[in-house]
Design an enzyme around this catalytic site. Structure first.
Site, PDB file in Angstrom:
ATOM      1  N   TYR A 108     -11.927  -9.537  -2.728  1.00 48.32           N
ATOM      2  CA  TYR A 108     -12.785  -8.145  -2.497  1.00 48.32           C
ATOM      3  C   TYR A 108     -14.045  -8.636  -1.980  1.00 48.32           C
ATOM      4  O   TYR A 108     -14.796  -9.441  -2.573  1.00 48.32           O
ATOM      5  CB  TYR A 108     -12.929  -7.722  -3.354  1.00 48.32           C
ATOM      6  CG  TYR A 108     -11.015  -6.925  -3.877  1.00 48.32           C
ATOM      7  CD1 TYR A 108      -9.561  -7.905  -3.250  1.00 48.32           C
ATOM      8  CD2 TYR A 108     -10.668  -6.398  -5.016  1.00 48.32           C
ATOM      9  CE1 TYR A 108      -8.959  -7.446  -3.929  1.00 48.32           C
ATOM     10  CE2 TYR A 108      -9.421  -5.291  -5.090  1.00 48.32           C
ATOM     11  CZ  TYR A 108      -8.837  -6.021  -4.670  1.00 48.32           C
ATOM     12  OH  TYR A 108      -7.646  -5.622  -4.986  1.00 48.32           O
ATOM     13  N   ASN A 159       0.855  -1.271   0.176  1.00 51.84           N
ATOM     14  CA  ASN A 159      -0.052  -0.121  -0.246  1.00 51.84           C
ATOM     15  C   ASN A 159       0.768   0.695   0.112  1.00 51.84           C
ATOM     16  O   ASN A 159       0.760   2.249  -0.711  1.00 51.84           O
ATOM     17  CB  ASN A 159      -0.530  -0.359   1.276  1.00 51.84           C
ATOM     18  CG  ASN A 159      -2.090  -1.643   1.172  1.00 51.84           C
ATOM     19  OD1 ASN A 159      -2.352  -1.684   0.297  1.00 51.84           O
ATOM     20  ND2 ASN A 159      -2.155  -1.531   2.370  1.00 51.84           N
ATOM     21  N   ARG A 196     -13.712   2.010   4.057  1.00 49.51           N
ATOM     22  CA  ARG A 196     -12.436   1.568   4.036  1.00 49.51           C
ATOM     23  C   ARG A 196     -11.284   2.024   4.366  1.00 49.51           C
ATOM     24  O   ARG A 196     -10.504   2.064   5.287  1.00 49.51           O
ATOM     25  CB  ARG A 196     -12.656   0.128   3.617  1.00 49.51           C
ATOM     26  CG  ARG A 196     -10.778  -0.702   3.047  1.00 49.51           C
ATOM     27  CD  ARG A 196     -10.923  -1.151   2.138  1.00 49.51           C
ATOM     28  NE  ARG A 196     -11.434  -0.736   0.529  1.00 49.51           N
ATOM     29  CZ  ARG A 196     -10.242  -1.541  -0.139  1.00 49.51           C
ATOM     30  NH1 ARG A 196      -9.392  -0.510   0.271  1.00 49.51           N
ATOM     31  NH2 ARG A 196     -10.404  -0.074  -0.891  1.00 49.51           N
ATOM     32  N   HIS A 239     -15.458   2.487 -15.063  1.00 49.87           N
ATOM     33  CA  HIS A 239     -15.013   2.056 -14.325  1.00 49.87           C
ATOM     34  C   HIS A 239     -16.586   1.409 -13.711  1.00 49.87           C
ATOM     35  O   HIS A 239     -16.339   0.245 -12.161  1.00 49.87           O
ATOM     36  CB  HIS A 239     -14.680   3.603 -12.699  1.00 49.87           C
ATOM     37  CG  HIS A 239     -14.460   2.849 -11.488  1.00 49.87           C
ATOM     38  ND1 HIS A 239     -14.945   2.554 -10.771  1.00 49.87           N
ATOM     39  CD2 HIS A 239     -12.940   2.110 -10.898  1.00 49.87           C
ATOM     40  CE1 HIS A 239     -14.182   1.718  -9.464  1.00 49.87           C
ATOM     41  NE2 HIS A 239     -13.525   1.412  -9.965  1.00 49.87           N
TER      42      HIS A 239
END
Length: 714
Positions: free
Chosen positions: A489, A58, A585, A456
């Site tokens: 996910y 990350n 999140r 997207h």
């Protein structure tokens, strides 16, 4: 353009710096929550190792994109303050302070806590001088057969300029001396990125690692360092240490037209490899001369250097996290076939078209199997002689994707296939170019959406000839058509034959492949024209309900919430007495608990074995809730620069299922991170009596398993 200062003054809201949290520091707070999971002694040990790896990965992306963007603005003189009033240099300084703290904590956690616990479980990182004779022979054999042939030592002298150091590569900096003259030289050796980061020297046989079969890992850079004399024969090795460079790897493409987009992107990807350095990681034992040389050659400032204990690049800990020790991992969770897709006579076969003809089906991955739902839907469409057309958006997908294979099979079978491929999906650009060309070669109509906008949205439309005429089957999701990530996910998806959704998708695909700029939609909210305004209208309706004495309620689940217009609308709703729950999140620029502004807003975050990725919106609507799911986060890029969709759920059981998630996430008995008004997150894991709180995702696994069992018995 949303003027946050003027709007705030008009609405009587605090100044921007007092009502918004800084997005960059909020992102670092998110990654700190990942580190908190790695620090949790109640977490399975190898999952803690995985969270260490995730934290490092990350942070790499954060530096490559966000920090690189800040540095670019500073260097070009574009000193525009953030919404909180901070100038880029101030933000960069604050990032540097927090990043140094977090990276130091990250390294110490491995060294002082997780490392010793791994040792106790016979999963050990060892130095070369700690190896047994057999293990050393195994390392020598591995080096000679797999490492040495791909190494390229690069010397630095008047005939050899300082080499280009690629982004995220791990490198050995070596000081050498000519024995005859005593002259010192520097050389760089790149650690091959495609070889295992850690080599298990205890693998004597094919026996799996277990309690009785230890794992003993040697870092690849340590193996190379031990064999430097074979790389530099005849030279004296004075000193060696490791270093790692992070570069600006964000892609900027000027889109003139779709025809040139592929070539423009390929050119930009080549440029990406030579982006300026934004971070230098070095080990504590680095030689002062090497440190100075790297600073000068890379153009790095002192505050961009991160001096850490070995090993560097802890993203590679994923190799250790994958050790097959079931007792040190989460209990295995096998995705279930959605109960509405099951056939009573066979639980492993499904006719998706027949099932969707009976009812809308709400999917919740990874609890519901992706392979027996979305993947089966597209594979059956590709093999069905009655299917006339398939239209599909692709943002990210895997290299061996059955989704791609299904579209290729469909085109080769004579079905008209349209694929809207988003080749600008960050860090997946090269893969998406490859698959776009593969699809084109198979006869698929490949388009790249609308110039200036990323596509997207997660959409599939299948047109099928049936006895009653043409039927259109739709899938609208919150996650990518990616079978591998669908196992990790958390996402929603709606399979439906509803005419309104089918009409909406038909219009939207026409807009993506052709020209339909004024299309209006029924069950969809579509960005960039309608998501922000549509959600704001729904927020305002809750304000009206509360002001009329009713119970206004808003619940939002997103990856990130940054958009100031949405946040200000939520502030006004809170001020009116609407109860608001935000389930986020990642980044949260909304500041709860501001007196007179946001006391009615609660913000929670859940991190765990699955990445919470779905976006869901619930509006109380006076007791008749309106519920949406979709692809859009509450960020400027999603609302202004992307094609995004939210679809309204109309089945009562589907709405109840989404509402149930919020009930669980915000229950006092559920473990979660809670955001305070100062931007600090606090993790609650036990109640006042010391009892462990319910783990959100563990409870959902239990509920889905129970729901499936009830469905099987029905």
């Amino acid at each position: 353009m949303y003027d946050i200062t003027a709007v705030g003054a008009e609405l009587g809201l605090p100044d921007p710096e007092d009502r918004f949290l800084d997005r960059e520091l909020s992102w670092l707070a998110f990654n700190e929550r990942v580190l908190d999971l790695a620090s949790d002694p109640d977490m399975p040990l190898l999952e803690r190792v995985r969270f260490l790896s995730i934290f490092a990965t990350n942070l790499d992306e954060f530096f490559m994109v966000r920090v690189a963007g800040l540095k670019r603005r500073i260097n070009t003189g574009l000193a525009v303050p953030s919404v909180t009033g901070r100038m880029p240099l101030q933000v960069m300084h604050a990032i540097g302070v927090r990043a140094h703290e977090l990276m130091t904590r990250h390294a110490a956690l491995l060294k002082d806590d997780i490392g010793p616990r791994l040792d106790a479980e016979s999963i050990t990182k060892v130095q070369v001088d700690e190896l047994t004779e057999d293990e050393r022979a195994r390392v020598d054999e591995f080096f000679a057969g797999h490492v040495f042939p791909v190494l390229t030592p690069l010397a630095v002298d008047p005939a050899h300029p300082f080499p280009y150091i690629s982004g995220l590569s791990l490198n050995l900096g070596v000081l050498l001396r000519y024995p005859e003259t005593g002259k010192q030289l520097f050389a760089r050796v790149k650690v091959p990125p495609r070889l295992p980061r850690f080599f298990n020297v205890a693998a004597e046989s094919d026996r799996p690692v277990g309690r009785d079969v230890p794992a003993r890992f040697v870092a690849l850079e340590d193996i190379i360092a031990e064999h430097l004399d074979t790389l530099f024969e005849g030279m004296e090795i004075i000193h060696h240490s490791t270093f790692r460079v992070t570069r600006n790897e964000d892609v900027e493409v000027e889109e003139d037209d779709a025809e040139n987009l592929l070539k423009a992107l390929e050119k930009e990807l080549l440029r990406r490899r030579f982006g300026p350095a934004v971070r230098l990681e070095i080990t504590e034992n680095i030689h002062p001369r090497v440190r100075e040389m790297l600073m000068d050659e890379l153009g790095i400032d002192e505050n961009e250097i991160y001096q850490l204990p070995t090993p560097l690049d802890l993203s590679g800990l994923s190799d250790i996290a994958d050790v097959p020790r079931d007792d040190l991992h989460f209990r295995k969770m096998v995705p279930q076939m959605n109960k509405d897709l099951s056939l009573r006579e066979s639980s492993d076969q499904v006719d998706v078209f027949a099932a969707v003809s009976n009812r809308d089906i709400l999917l919740h991955h990874p609890y519901d199997s992706f392979s027996t739902s979305v993947q089966a839907f597209l594979e059956q469409a590709a093999a069905d002689k009655n299917v006339l057309a398939i239209k599909q958006t692709l943002y990210r997908t895997s290299g061996d994707s059955p989704i791609i294979d299904a579209l290729v099979d469909a085109a080769q079978a004579g079905i008209q296939v349209l694929a809207v491929v988003e080749i600008k999906a960050r860090f997946d650009e090269e893969a998406n170019i490859t698959w776009a060309r593969k699809l084109e070669r198979a006869g698929v109509h490949v388009v790249y959406g609308i110039v200036g906008l990323k596509t997207h949205a997660k959409l599939s439309l299948v047109v099928r000839q049936e006895a009653e005429g043409l039927a259109r089957y739709c899938h609208v999701g919150t996650g990518n058509y990616h079978p591998k990530t669908a196992r990790g996910y958390e996402d929603f998806g709606l399979l439906t034959k509803d005419k309104n959704v089918a009409d909406d998708l038909t219009k939207l695909f026409n807009q993506l492949s052709g020209y339909a700029p004024r299309a209006e939609y029924s069950r969809l909210l579509v960005a960039p024209t309608r998501v922000r305004s549509g959600l704001t209208e729904l927020i305002n309706k809750e304000i009206a309900i509360a002001e009329a004495g009713g119970a206004g309620m808003i619940r939002i689940k997103v990856n990130s919430i940054v958009d100031e217009a949405i946040i200000d609308a939520l502030y006004m709703a809170s001020r009116a007495g609407v109860q608001i729950e935000v389930f986020v999140r990642g980044i949260c620029a909304l500041r709860p608990g501001i007196p007179g502004v946001s006391e009615n807003i609660t913000v929670r975050s859940v991190l765990g074995r699955f990445l919470e990725h779905s976006r869901a919106f619930v509006f109380g609507h006076g007791g008749d809730p309106l519920v949406y799911i979709g692809s859009a986060d509450m960020m400027h890029r999603n609302l202004d620069r992307r094609v995004e969709t939210l679809v309204e759920l109309i089945a009562d059981n589907h709405k109840a299922e989404v509402i149930e998630l919020f009930d669980l996430a915000f229950a006092d008995t559920t473990s979660a991170f809670v955001l305070a008004s100062d931007g600090k997150w606090t993790r609650s894991t036990s109640d006042d009596e010391g009892n462990r709180l319910t783990e959100y995702q563990t409870e959902l696994i239990r509920r889905h398993r129970e729901r499936r069992q009830i469905g099987d018995e029905a």
